[in-house]
Design a protein around this motif. Structure first.
Motif, PDB file in Angstrom:
ATOM      1  N   ASN A 232     -31.476  24.823  32.998  1.00 21.40           N
ATOM      2  CA  ASN A 232     -32.904  24.382  33.282  1.00 21.40           C
ATOM      3  C   ASN A 232     -33.701  23.723  32.033  1.00 21.40           C
ATOM      4  O   ASN A 232     -34.489  24.758  31.606  1.00 21.40           O
ATOM      5  CB  ASN A 232     -33.547  25.603  33.881  1.00 21.40           C
ATOM      6  CG  ASN A 232     -33.323  26.873  32.967  1.00 21.40           C
ATOM      7  OD1 ASN A 232     -32.637  26.799  31.995  1.00 21.40           O
ATOM      8  ND2 ASN A 232     -33.768  28.141  33.429  1.00 21.40           N
ATOM      9  N   PRO A 233     -33.352  22.729  31.710  1.00 21.59           N
ATOM     10  CA  PRO A 233     -34.006  22.121  30.537  1.00 21.59           C
ATOM     11  C   PRO A 233     -35.452  21.710  30.662  1.00 21.59           C
ATOM     12  O   PRO A 233     -35.840  21.717  32.038  1.00 21.59           O
ATOM     13  CB  PRO A 233     -33.224  20.624  30.282  1.00 21.59           C
ATOM     14  CG  PRO A 233     -32.542  20.402  31.684  1.00 21.59           C
ATOM     15  CD  PRO A 233     -32.447  21.747  32.618  1.00 21.59           C
ATOM     16  N   LEU A 234     -36.083  21.404  29.638  1.00 22.05           N
ATOM     17  CA  LEU A 234     -37.617  20.770  30.007  1.00 22.05           C
ATOM     18  C   LEU A 234     -37.666  19.251  29.623  1.00 22.05           C
ATOM     19  O   LEU A 234     -36.892  19.022  28.563  1.00 22.05           O
ATOM     20  CB  LEU A 234     -38.512  21.530  29.036  1.00 22.05           C
ATOM     21  CG  LEU A 234     -39.081  22.777  29.660  1.00 22.05           C
ATOM     22  CD1 LEU A 234     -40.181  23.238  28.668  1.00 22.05           C
ATOM     23  CD2 LEU A 234     -39.503  22.868  30.971  1.00 22.05           C
ATOM     24  N   TYR A 235     -38.035  18.591  30.333  1.00 23.18           N
ATOM     25  CA  TYR A 235     -37.925  17.063  30.203  1.00 23.18           C
ATOM     26  C   TYR A 235     -39.296  16.460  29.590  1.00 23.18           C
ATOM     27  O   TYR A 235     -40.371  17.016  30.023  1.00 23.18           O
ATOM     28  CB  TYR A 235     -37.758  16.214  31.485  1.00 23.18           C
ATOM     29  CG  TYR A 235     -36.362  16.586  32.086  1.00 23.18           C
ATOM     30  CD1 TYR A 235     -35.167  15.992  31.525  1.00 23.18           C
ATOM     31  CD2 TYR A 235     -36.221  17.415  33.075  1.00 23.18           C
ATOM     32  CE1 TYR A 235     -33.868  16.258  31.921  1.00 23.18           C
ATOM     33  CE2 TYR A 235     -34.944  17.779  33.427  1.00 23.18           C
ATOM     34  CZ  TYR A 235     -33.771  17.182  33.177  1.00 23.18           C
ATOM     35  OH  TYR A 235     -32.641  17.246  33.573  1.00 23.18           O
ATOM     36  N   ILE A 236     -39.317  15.783  28.599  1.00 26.08           N
ATOM     37  CA  ILE A 236     -40.457  15.092  27.858  1.00 26.08           C
ATOM     38  C   ILE A 236     -41.024  14.088  28.700  1.00 26.08           C
ATOM     39  O   ILE A 236     -40.461  13.056  29.017  1.00 26.08           O
ATOM     40  CB  ILE A 236     -39.871  14.823  26.530  1.00 26.08           C
ATOM     41  CG1 ILE A 236     -39.605  16.026  25.671  1.00 26.08           C
ATOM     42  CG2 ILE A 236     -41.364  13.913  25.746  1.00 26.08           C
ATOM     43  CD1 ILE A 236     -39.203  15.799  24.178  1.00 26.08           C
ATOM     44  N   LYS A 237     -42.305  14.245  29.165  1.00 27.62           N
ATOM     45  CA  LYS A 237     -42.912  13.359  29.844  1.00 27.62           C
ATOM     46  C   LYS A 237     -43.935  12.320  29.041  1.00 27.62           C
ATOM     47  O   LYS A 237     -44.076  11.241  29.373  1.00 27.62           O
ATOM     48  CB  LYS A 237     -43.899  13.757  31.128  1.00 27.62           C
ATOM     49  CG  LYS A 237     -43.039  14.896  31.704  1.00 27.62           C
ATOM     50  CD  LYS A 237     -42.124  13.952  32.702  1.00 27.62           C
ATOM     51  CE  LYS A 237     -41.270  15.171  33.598  1.00 27.62           C
ATOM     52  NZ  LYS A 237     -40.391  14.558  34.581  1.00 27.62           N
TER      53      LYS A 237
END
Length: 398
Positions: A232-237
């Protein structure tokens, strides 16, 4: 703005954060090792798996050797960066852009500051220049000017506004009391804060961020590789950074009720992320509450509410941990502490926990498919003379 952004090109797959404390028993090396080992263990990596490192520190080291020596890194590029109080976020920004460029597959951003036993109570302000154009007041004095300016512009009673910013401190101390990593873990009623002796203008010591030691770290990889390291990564927007001209110090029209660099960085970040209405898209925000009036102004500069209304939103509980838009659910700089090189990464660490539903039963904010973005804001400098960073993160692509 000139940046085209790197939306969905880079993912954060691991983060770590040490407690922010008066670490009398730890030095810079110890804090860096703790943060690095923590983030590597989370990612399931060894240090040699990381291609490049970006180290953020304002006063605890002068080169990449500050990191390569304690971690015993051999043949690795380590870049030391500094950008006032946005130093930790600057390390993350540069690591993310390096991965987005294709230059590296795995990069670490790590920030550290160790000031409590250095002989300084905090970071000293830079010496004033000799031409009479630079400020020579303390940071607390500069930010204290916000209160009378805001009261005059929007017709708010000064005593009521004093209570409003004390409510901001009360909120952040309440949040920090629930956070095992925070420096200050006791609640503090707004009424008690207002009764304290002033240190600058009408600000008391409890309107000012804590001085602490600490470190935090992140590992970033190309978005398409994220699930190799993390379920469950976080994506840089978006990642935005704006440096001001310093013109507010000599501009007779500058009135201390807005920080233009923060507004511009926020607008650019929203554009990169494709967000039209931050209030309806954001699940949470971590903002740079170096002083309580700073958080008040940022609510308007970042588009969370209309100009002249933030004080009403504070009293209505809008920005409480259980409110419509939680702000600083980890306690912020006010309660968590502010080791300059680590603070920006600490803010991202709170997004890492909250947006993945891992902040714990006492601290977890409410998430929904409609509102699942997190915002991180850093600033460095003073009203009229500032740099500002804004990032937006989300747990899903698209």
């Amino acid at each position: 703005m000139s940046s085209h952004g790197i939306k969905d090109k880079v993912a954060i797959v691991a983060m770590s954060c040490t407690p922010f404390r008066e670490h009398w028993d730890k030095g810079v090396d110890d804090l860096l090792i703790d943060a690095a080992q923590g983030v590597l263990a989370t990612a399931g990596m060894a240090k040699d798996d990381v291609d490049a490192f970006w180290l953020g520190t304002a006063s605890s080291g002068m080169s990449g050797l500050t990191l390569s020596q304690p971690l015993k890194l051999t043949g690795k590029p380590v870049t030391r960066v500094e950008n006032y109080c946005a130093t930790g976020s600057e390390a993350l920004r540069q690591a993310a852009y390096a991965v987005a460029s294709g230059a590296y597959d795995r990069a670490m951003a790590i920030g550290v500051e160790k000031v409590k036993d250095s002989g300084y109570q905090g970071l000293n302000a830079a010496p004033a220049s000799h031409d009479g154009t630079r400020r020579n007041l303390t940071a607390a004095a500069m930010y204290s000017l916000v209160l009378p300016a805001y009261a005059a512009r929007y017709g708010v009673d000064e005593d009521e506004l004093r209570m409003v910013v004390a409510r901001i401190a009360e909120k952040n101390h309440r949040n920090g009391a629930l956070n095992p990593l925070a420096q200050f873990r006791r609640e503090m009623p707004a009424e008690k804060i207002c009764e304290m002796a002033a240190v600058a203008g009408r600000l008391s010591v409890f309107d000012c961020a804590g001085v602490a030691d600490g470190a935090a770290a992140a590992i970033v990889v190309p978005a398409e590789d994220a699930h190799r390291y993390c379920d469950n990564p976080l994506y840089i927007k978006s990642l935005s950074f704006v440096s001001g001209t310093g013109g507010g110090l000599i501009d007779p029209d500058y009135d201390y009720t807005t920080f233009p660099e923060c507004q511009m960085a926020g607008e650019d970040a929203y554009r990169q992320a494709g967000i039209d209405d931050p209030r309806s898209s954001l699940a949470m925000a971590e903002v740079h509450d170096c002083f309580t009036p700073t958080e008040l102004v940022l609510m308007e500069d970042l588009g969370f509410c209309e100009r002249g209304t933030a004080w009403k939103e504070v009293l209505a509980g809008t920005f409480e941990r259980t409110g419509d838009l939680p702000v600083n659910p980890d306690g912020g700089l006010k309660a968590f502490g502010h080791p300059v090189g680590a603070s920006g990464l600490r803010m991202h660490y709170e997004c890492w926990l909250q947006l993945r539903g891992q902040a714990g039963p006492d601290r977890q904010i409410e998430l929904s498919s409609r509102r699942n973005h997190g915002l991180v804001h850093n600033l460095g400098g003073y009203p009229g003379e500032m740099v500002s960073f804004v990032s937006i993160l989300a747990p899903e692509l698209g």
